[in-house]
Design an enzyme around this catalytic site. Structure first.
Site, PDB file in Angstrom:
ATOM      1  N   ARG A  54       0.869  -1.181   0.000  1.00  0.00           N
ATOM      2  CA  ARG A  54       0.000   0.000   0.000  1.00  0.00           C
ATOM      3  C   ARG A  54       0.903   1.227   0.000  1.00  0.00           C
ATOM      4  NH1 ARG A  54       2.475   1.578   3.611  1.00  0.00           N
ATOM      5  NH2 ARG A  54       0.976   3.233   3.929  1.00  0.00           N
ATOM      6  N   GLY A  55       0.256   2.426  -0.007  1.00  0.00           N
ATOM      7  CA  GLY A  55       1.022   3.671  -0.133  1.00  0.00           C
ATOM      8  C   GLY A  55       1.025   4.067  -1.603  1.00  0.00           C
ATOM      9  N   ALA A  56       0.735   5.368  -1.852  1.00  0.00           N
ATOM     10  CA  ALA A  56       0.475   5.801  -3.227  1.00  0.00           C
ATOM     11  C   ALA A  56       1.606   5.474  -4.219  1.00  0.00           C
ATOM     12  CB  ALA A  56       0.150   7.292  -3.231  1.00  0.00           C
ATOM     13  N   ARG A  88      -7.880   0.087  -6.274  1.00  0.00           N
ATOM     14  CA  ARG A  88      -8.033   1.099  -5.208  1.00  0.00           C
ATOM     15  C   ARG A  88      -8.292   2.460  -5.878  1.00  0.00           C
ATOM     16  NH1 ARG A  88      -4.235   1.161  -0.135  1.00  0.00           N
ATOM     17  NH2 ARG A  88      -6.117   2.160   0.696  1.00  0.00           N
ATOM     18  N   GLN A 201      -1.413   1.692  10.289  1.00  0.00           N
ATOM     19  CA  GLN A 201      -0.179   1.769   9.476  1.00  0.00           C
ATOM     20  C   GLN A 201       0.933   2.529  10.201  1.00  0.00           C
ATOM     21  OE1 GLN A 201      -3.270   2.329   8.318  1.00  0.00           O
ATOM     22  NE2 GLN A 201      -3.429   2.035   6.115  1.00  0.00           N
ATOM     23  N   ASP A 242      -2.205  10.842  -1.185  1.00  0.00           N
ATOM     24  CA  ASP A 242      -2.622   9.876  -2.213  1.00  0.00           C
ATOM     25  C   ASP A 242      -3.081  10.569  -3.483  1.00  0.00           C
ATOM     26  OD1 ASP A 242      -2.856   8.265   0.410  1.00  0.00           O
ATOM     27  OD2 ASP A 242      -2.933   6.801  -1.225  1.00  0.00           O
ATOM     28  N   ASN A 252      -5.340  12.334   1.918  1.00  0.00           N
ATOM     29  CA  ASN A 252      -4.404  11.429   2.597  1.00  0.00           C
ATOM     30  C   ASN A 252      -5.212  10.603   3.591  1.00  0.00           C
ATOM     31  OD1 ASN A 252      -1.665  10.498   2.982  1.00  0.00           O
ATOM     32  ND2 ASN A 252      -1.754  11.418   5.000  1.00  0.00           N
ATOM     33  N   LYS A 253      -4.543   9.684   4.267  1.00  0.00           N
ATOM     34  CA  LYS A 253      -5.209   8.753   5.177  1.00  0.00           C
ATOM     35  C   LYS A 253      -6.189   9.453   6.116  1.00  0.00           C
ATOM     36  CE  LYS A 253      -4.987   5.237   5.130  1.00  0.00           C
ATOM     37  NZ  LYS A 253      -6.025   4.417   4.430  1.00  0.00           N
TER      38      LYS A 253
HETATM   39  O1  MRU Z   1      -4.420   3.092   2.748  1.00  0.00           O
HETATM   40  P1  MRU Z   1      -2.944   3.285   2.590  1.00  0.00           P
HETATM   41  O2  MRU Z   1      -2.134   2.631   3.657  1.00  0.00           O
HETATM   42  O3  MRU Z   1      -2.469   2.935   1.191  1.00  0.00           O
HETATM   43  O4  MRU Z   1      -2.756   4.862   2.763  1.00  0.00           O
HETATM   44  C1  MRU Z   1      -1.481   5.392   2.632  1.00  0.00           C
HETATM   45  C2  MRU Z   1      -1.415   6.828   2.938  1.00  0.00           C
HETATM   46  O5  MRU Z   1      -2.392   7.464   3.265  1.00  0.00           O
HETATM   47  C3  MRU Z   1      -0.094   7.486   2.738  1.00  0.00           C
HETATM   48  O6  MRU Z   1       0.045   8.578   3.590  1.00  0.00           O
HETATM   49  C4  MRU Z   1      -0.004   7.970   1.287  1.00  0.00           C
HETATM   50  O7  MRU Z   1      -0.230   6.920   0.405  1.00  0.00           O
HETATM   51  C5  MRU Z   1       1.294   8.583   0.989  1.00  0.00           C
HETATM   52  S1  MRU Z   1       2.516   7.334   0.789  1.00  0.00           S
HETATM   53  C6  MRU Z   1       4.008   8.007   0.504  1.00  0.00           C
END
Ligand code: MRU
Length: 362
Positions: A54-56, A88, A201, A242, A252-253
């Site tokens: 996960r993570g953008a 996603r 996370q 994201d 973002n999250k």
């Molecule tokens: O749902 P996730 O764990 O994929 O969410 C990730 C985030 O919100 C991160 O902050 C975002 O992707 C930036 S990653 C460098």
């Protein structure tokens, strides 16, 4: 980054079988370090959707290599692209990277050429994203250095939310890159790590990676940040993104928005670190236009934890209580002090963003 005695990235081709993609399966961290083999588009789709990774930026790289697998196994690349992009919805990096590989594959003729084009473009994306995070670190560390100077070398306390670390990227991370650079330069830096419910996370991934690199940190419950800010215990916030609109609104999250509100109320600088692959150049109103993922209620209900040497999943809610699980929220540009990108730091405004990326000004 280093995991014990070995250097890892988050995604790579299996050394003895280039038709297999390997990833760190993040579902098992911090309890176990597991490598997963991915051998088809379907497996890549599942790995992204179910958050094995996960993570953008990493989702983008995974989508790209998913397209490579589509070329290897002679799948319809257009269907594969739509399928992977649907895994996603919020991180724009996924669509951006999948589309890049699709275009290269379409432009090739023979089977061998298509496979090579898909792989070459995926590897370019991976090395670009790695370099982007390194540059974000170089620009962002100056902000930490400045605060450190103002505090005459006393510890700089940075608060971060979720995991925008190297596990979310290829290496370095986005929000964490300035922190790793600061720590490696000998600046006293300490990180407040939001646990980041429901999937934790922050507690599970950010704390793990900072710990592996020896960066001082403390995990806090998500609701603690405002209190710390009121008492002068946070010098700056750095989060990832994201999807960021051309006007500077940041998805973002979930929970990021509340931290930005608290930061503004307490005059704490609130920075967002992101590579250009995270900008959605077509959007101007993040709250109205960015699609926010809604995930299963079980992520709110169940929590994993260590019970002695056994990892267990436990149910934390009354049996009949429903739960709701939005994955992201949008922080309006007016709450963002600045954006740290691979081209430098800018304000969260259309003018300032396009000043760094003039080629997007159409
Ligand atoms: O749902 P996730 O764990 O994929 O969410 C990730 C985030 O919100 C991160 O902050 C975002 O992707 C930036 S990653 C460098």
């Amino acid at each position: 980054m280093r995991v014990d005695d070995k250097i890892y990235h988050t995604i790579w081709l299996k050394p003895d079988d280039s038709k297999v993609v390997q990833i760190i399966d993040q579902r098992f961290l911090p309890f176990r370090f597991v490598i997963e083999d991915i051998s088809s588009v379907e497996e890549m789709y599942t790995a992204i959707r179910d958050m094995h990774l996960r993570g953008a930026p990493l989702i983008g790289a995974a989508g790209a290599l998913g397209m490579y697998l589509a070329a290897v196994y002679k799948n319809d690349v257009h269907k594969a692209a739509d399928y992977l992009i649907s895994s996603r919805p919020t991180a724009i990096n996924l669509e951006f990277c999948v589309t890049r590989v699709l275009k290269k594959t379409e432009a090739a003729f023979t089977y061998e050429e298509k496979v090579k084009a898909a792989l070459d473009e995926s590897l370019v994306i991976i090395s670009e994203e790695l370099e982007n995070c390194r540059k974000i670190g170089e620009f962002g560390v100056e902000l930490i250095q400045e605060i450190s100077r103002a505090k005459k070398g006393e510890t700089v306390h940075v608060l971060t939310h979720c995991n925008a670390g190297w596990l979310a990227c290829i290496d370095y991370g986005t929000a964490t890159a300035p922190i790793y650079f600061a720590h490696d330069r000998g600046i006293n830096v300490h990180v407040w790590v939001d646990e980041t419910r429901p999937r934790n996370q922050g507690a599970r991934l950010t704390a793990w990676e900072l710990g592996k690199h020896g960066v001082p940190h403390t995990v806090i419950a998500d609701n603690t940040g405002g209190h710390l800010m009121q008492h002068g215990m946070v010098d700056m916030v750095i989060v990832g993104s994201d999807r960021t609109t051309v006007t500077g609104d940041v998805a973002n999250k979930i929970g990021t928005y509340l931290k930005a509100l608290a930061a503004q109320d307490n005059n704490v600088p609130f920075y967002v670190a992101l590579p250009s692959s995270t900008f959605d150049w077509s959007l101007t109103d993040g709250v109205k236009q960015i699609p926010v993922e809604e995930r299963g209620a079980d992520e709110v209900r169940f929590v994993d934890g260590r019970d002695g040497s056994v990892v267990r999943t436990v149910d934390t809610l009354p049996e009949n209580s429903p739960a709701l699980n939005y994955g992201f929220d949008v922080t309006p540009a007016r709450l963002v002090t600045g954006l740290i990108t691979e081209r430098g730091i800018c304000r969260a405004s259309r003018e300032s963003i396009l000043g760094l990326f003039p080629e997007k000004n159409q």
